[in-house]
Design an enzyme around this catalytic site. Structure first.
Site, PDB file in Angstrom:
ATOM      1  N   SER A   1       0.854  -1.186   0.000  1.00 49.59           N
ATOM      2  CA  SER A   1       0.000   0.000   0.000  1.00 49.59           C
ATOM      3  C   SER A   1       0.891   1.237   0.000  1.00 49.59           C
ATOM      4  O   SER A   1       1.698   1.405  -0.909  1.00 49.59           O
ATOM      5  CB  SER A   1      -0.956  -0.030   1.200  1.00 49.59           C
ATOM      6  OG  SER A   1      -1.866   1.055   1.150  1.00 49.59           O
ATOM      7  N   THR A   2       0.796   2.087   1.016  1.00 46.78           N
ATOM      8  CA  THR A   2       1.550   3.342   1.039  1.00 46.78           C
ATOM      9  C   THR A   2       3.047   3.091   0.883  1.00 46.78           C
ATOM     10  O   THR A   2       3.642   2.341   1.647  1.00 46.78           O
ATOM     11  CB  THR A   2       1.288   4.083   2.368  1.00 46.78           C
ATOM     12  OG1 THR A   2      -0.115   4.186   2.579  1.00 46.78           O
ATOM     13  CG2 THR A   2       1.904   5.470   2.331  1.00 46.78           C
TER      14      THR A   2
ATOM     15  N   MET B   1      -0.050   1.043   5.081  1.00 47.10           N
ATOM     16  CA  MET B   1      -0.810   1.298   6.297  1.00 47.10           C
ATOM     17  C   MET B   1      -1.963   0.313   6.421  1.00 47.10           C
ATOM     18  O   MET B   1      -2.559  -0.092   5.424  1.00 47.10           O
ATOM     19  CB  MET B   1      -1.354   2.726   6.280  1.00 47.10           C
ATOM     20  CG  MET B   1      -2.147   3.125   7.515  1.00 47.10           C
ATOM     21  SD  MET B   1      -2.708   4.828   7.415  1.00 47.10           S
ATOM     22  CE  MET B   1      -3.725   4.931   8.896  1.00 47.10           C
TER      23      MET B   1
ATOM     24  N   HIS C   1      -2.470  -0.990  -3.489  1.00 46.78           N
ATOM     25  CA  HIS C   1      -3.607  -0.085  -3.304  1.00 46.78           C
ATOM     26  C   HIS C   1      -3.369   1.172  -4.141  1.00 46.78           C
ATOM     27  O   HIS C   1      -2.551   2.028  -3.783  1.00 46.78           O
ATOM     28  CB  HIS C   1      -3.757   0.303  -1.832  1.00 46.78           C
ATOM     29  CG  HIS C   1      -4.068  -0.848  -0.936  1.00 46.78           C
ATOM     30  ND1 HIS C   1      -3.859  -0.815   0.430  1.00 46.78           N
ATOM     31  CD2 HIS C   1      -4.583  -2.087  -1.198  1.00 46.78           C
ATOM     32  CE1 HIS C   1      -4.244  -1.969   0.966  1.00 46.78           C
ATOM     33  NE2 HIS C   1      -4.678  -2.757  -0.010  1.00 46.78           N
TER      34      HIS C   1
ATOM     35  N   ASP D   1      -4.553  -4.888   5.846  1.00 47.26           N
ATOM     36  CA  ASP D   1      -4.892  -5.681   4.674  1.00 47.26           C
ATOM     37  C   ASP D   1      -3.748  -6.627   4.331  1.00 47.26           C
ATOM     38  O   ASP D   1      -2.594  -6.210   4.228  1.00 47.26           O
ATOM     39  CB  ASP D   1      -5.182  -4.751   3.483  1.00 47.26           C
ATOM     40  CG  ASP D   1      -5.774  -5.500   2.294  1.00 47.26           C
ATOM     41  OD1 ASP D   1      -6.374  -6.572   2.506  1.00 47.26           O
ATOM     42  OD2 ASP D   1      -5.640  -4.996   1.159  1.00 47.26           O
TER      43      ASP D   1
END
Length: 375
Positions: A181-182, A300, A207, A303
Site C-alpha cells: 500500500s503506502t 498502512m 492499493h 490488509d
C-alpha cells in the site's frame, strides 16, 4: 511536528495539519470540505501555486501536503523534486485521470510522493473523494521519509540492473503473490526489477486508484526484465510475467486446465480497499497451497495479514519487509503479529529471497509462528 525521518510525530490530541495546493479554487474547496468533517484532520491553508505553497509550508508547518500536478508558474512535479531535496515531507498527489497526467502522477511517486488520488470528475465522484482522501492523508502522515533514489530512466534500467544469479531452477508450479500500500509503488518496483526472466509467475495487489494502475504497470514493464501488465480477467499467470491488479477491482487466482489464471471482478471493499491484498492472498492459499510464496510490503493498515496467515497455514512460504526499509510499517507489522510471516527482510533482500523460495519443490516443514529476522 516533524519527527526524525520516521513520519509525523503527533500528540494524541493534535490534529494532522494539511496544506492543499491546487490552481483550481473549486478543487481546493472540494478537498477542504472532504477533510474538515474529519475530527483528526485540519486544513491549515490552501495555495494556488507552488510559490505560495513554499511560503505557507514555512509559516504553517503542515504535516501533509496535497499537490496538484498541472499548475501555472511551476508544475507540481518540479516543485515536488525541489521539496524532496530541501524540505522532505509527506505528499499526496491529486491528479486528473487523463493518461498523460496519470503517467506524471506515477513519476511523482518515484520522486518521493507517498500516495496518489484522482480528482473528482468522470468515473471518480465527490463521494468517493470524501471517503478516500482522509484515508490517504492519515497514511501519508505515518510515512517514514527516507533518502530518495529515483528509478533510472526506462531506456537504461534493464541494462544497468545486474542479472540475478539463480542457484536452482524455479519450481514450475511456484507462484509469487505480493501485496503493498503506502510507499508500495517504489517497493514493488525494486522487487520486480530484481526478478530474472526465469522467475515464477507473479501476482500483485497495490492499493492504487483506477487508471493510475495502468500507468504503474506500463512503467514497470519498461523498467523490468520480466513482463509486467495490468491484469485483465482470464489472464494466464506465466513464468517471467507479473500481473498488477487494476485499480477499483479485486483480483483472485484460479486454476484452469492445469494452469494459473486470474479473475478480475467487482465486489465489496475489504479492509477499506479494492483491490484488497487479503482477497488475493485468500485465493492463492486455496489454489496454490504449498507452491505459493507470499510477500507483504510497506503500507498502512492490516490488509493482507489474514490472507497471509491463511497462505502460511496452507503450506506457503511468507516474507515481510522490515520496519527500517518501510515507508509505513503497518501491513507487515500486522502480518508479523498474526504469526503469518516466516522471514522479515530489508527491501533489497526480498527479490533474492523470493527466487530462492521459488526454487523449493517440497512443502515447508517448519511449524506455524516461527519468524526469522534478517538484518
Amino acid at each position: 511536528m516533524q519527527g526524525d525521518g520516521r513520519g509525523v510525530i503527533l500528540a494524541a490530541d493534535r490534529k494532522i495539519k494539511v496544506l492543499i495546493v491546487d490552481d483550481s479554487a473549486i478543487v481546493r474547496k472540494l478537498l477542504a470540505e472532504a477533510l474538515t468533517a474529519e475530527p483528526d484532520l485540519e486544513v491549515v491553508g490552501t495555495a494556488p501555486d507552488p510559490y505560495v505553497a513554499r511560503d505557507k509550508i514555512l509559516s504553517l508547518r503542515p504535516d501533509v501536503l496535497t499537490l496538484d500536478i498541472e499548475m501555472p508558474r511551476m508544475d507540481g512535479l518540479t516543485f515536488l523534486k525541489k521539496l524532496m531535496r530541501f524540505h522532505p515531507m509527506p505528499v499526496v498527489i491529486i491528479s486528473s485521470l487523463a493518461q498523460a497526467s496519470s503517467k506524471t502522477a506515477i513519476e511523482a511517486l518515484q520522486c518521493g510522493a507517498v500516495e496518489v488520488l484522482g480528482k473528482p470528475g468522470g468515473p471518480y465522484s465527490v463521494g468517493e473523494l470524501k471517503r478516500d482522501l482522509p484515508l490517504k492523508i492519515r497514511a501519508a502522515a505515518q510515512a517514514r521519509m527516507v533518502q530518495h533514489t529515483p528509478a533510472p530512466a526506462a531506456a537504461t534500467a534493464k541494462a544497468l540492473a545486474p542479472e540475478p544469479v539463480l542457484a536452482q531452477t524455479p519450481n514450475p508450479s511456484a507462484i509469487i503473490a505480493v501485496g503493498a500500500s503506502t510507499g508500495g509503488t517504489e517497493a514493488i518496483r525494486e522487487v520486480l526489477m530484481g526478478m530474472p526472466e526465469a522467475s515464477p509467475g507473479i501476482v500483485v495487489v497495490q492499493h492504487i486508484p483506477a487508471v493510475f494502475s495502468t500507468a504503474f504497470a506500463n512503467r514497470l514493464n519498461d523498467l523490468c526484465r520480466i513482463s509486467v501488465k495490468e491484469a485483465a480477467d482470464g489472464d494466464r499467470v506465466l513464468p517471467g510475467h507479473a500481473l498488477i491488479a487494476p485499480g477499483n477491482f479485486h483480483m483472485t487466482l484460479r486454476k484452469h486446465g492445469g494452469e494459473y489464471r486470474v479473475t478480475v471482478r467487482d465486489g465489496e471493499r475489504v479492509c477499506y480497499q479494492r483491490p484488497s491484498v487479503d482477497v488475493l492472498f485468500d485465493s492463492v492459499a486455496d489454489v496454490a497451497g504449498a507452491d505459493a510464496i507470499g510477500a507483504i510490503l510497506t503500507g498502512m493498515g492490516a490488509d493482507g495479514a489474514r490472507g497471509m496467515l491463511k497462505m502460511k497455514r496452507a503450506g506457503a512460504r511468507t516474507v515481510a519487509q522490515d520496519e527500517a526499509s518501510c515507508v509505513v510499517f503497518g501491513m507487515p507489522r500486522e502480518a508479523i503479529k498474526a504469526g503469518a510471516v516466516d522471514r522479515i527482510l530489508p527491501l533489497d533482500r526480498i527479490a533474492g529471497e523470493l527466487m530462492a523460495l521459488g526454487a523449493l519443490a517440497v512443502r515447508r516443514q517448519s511449524g506455524p509462528g516461527v519468524v526469522t529476522a534478517v538484518s
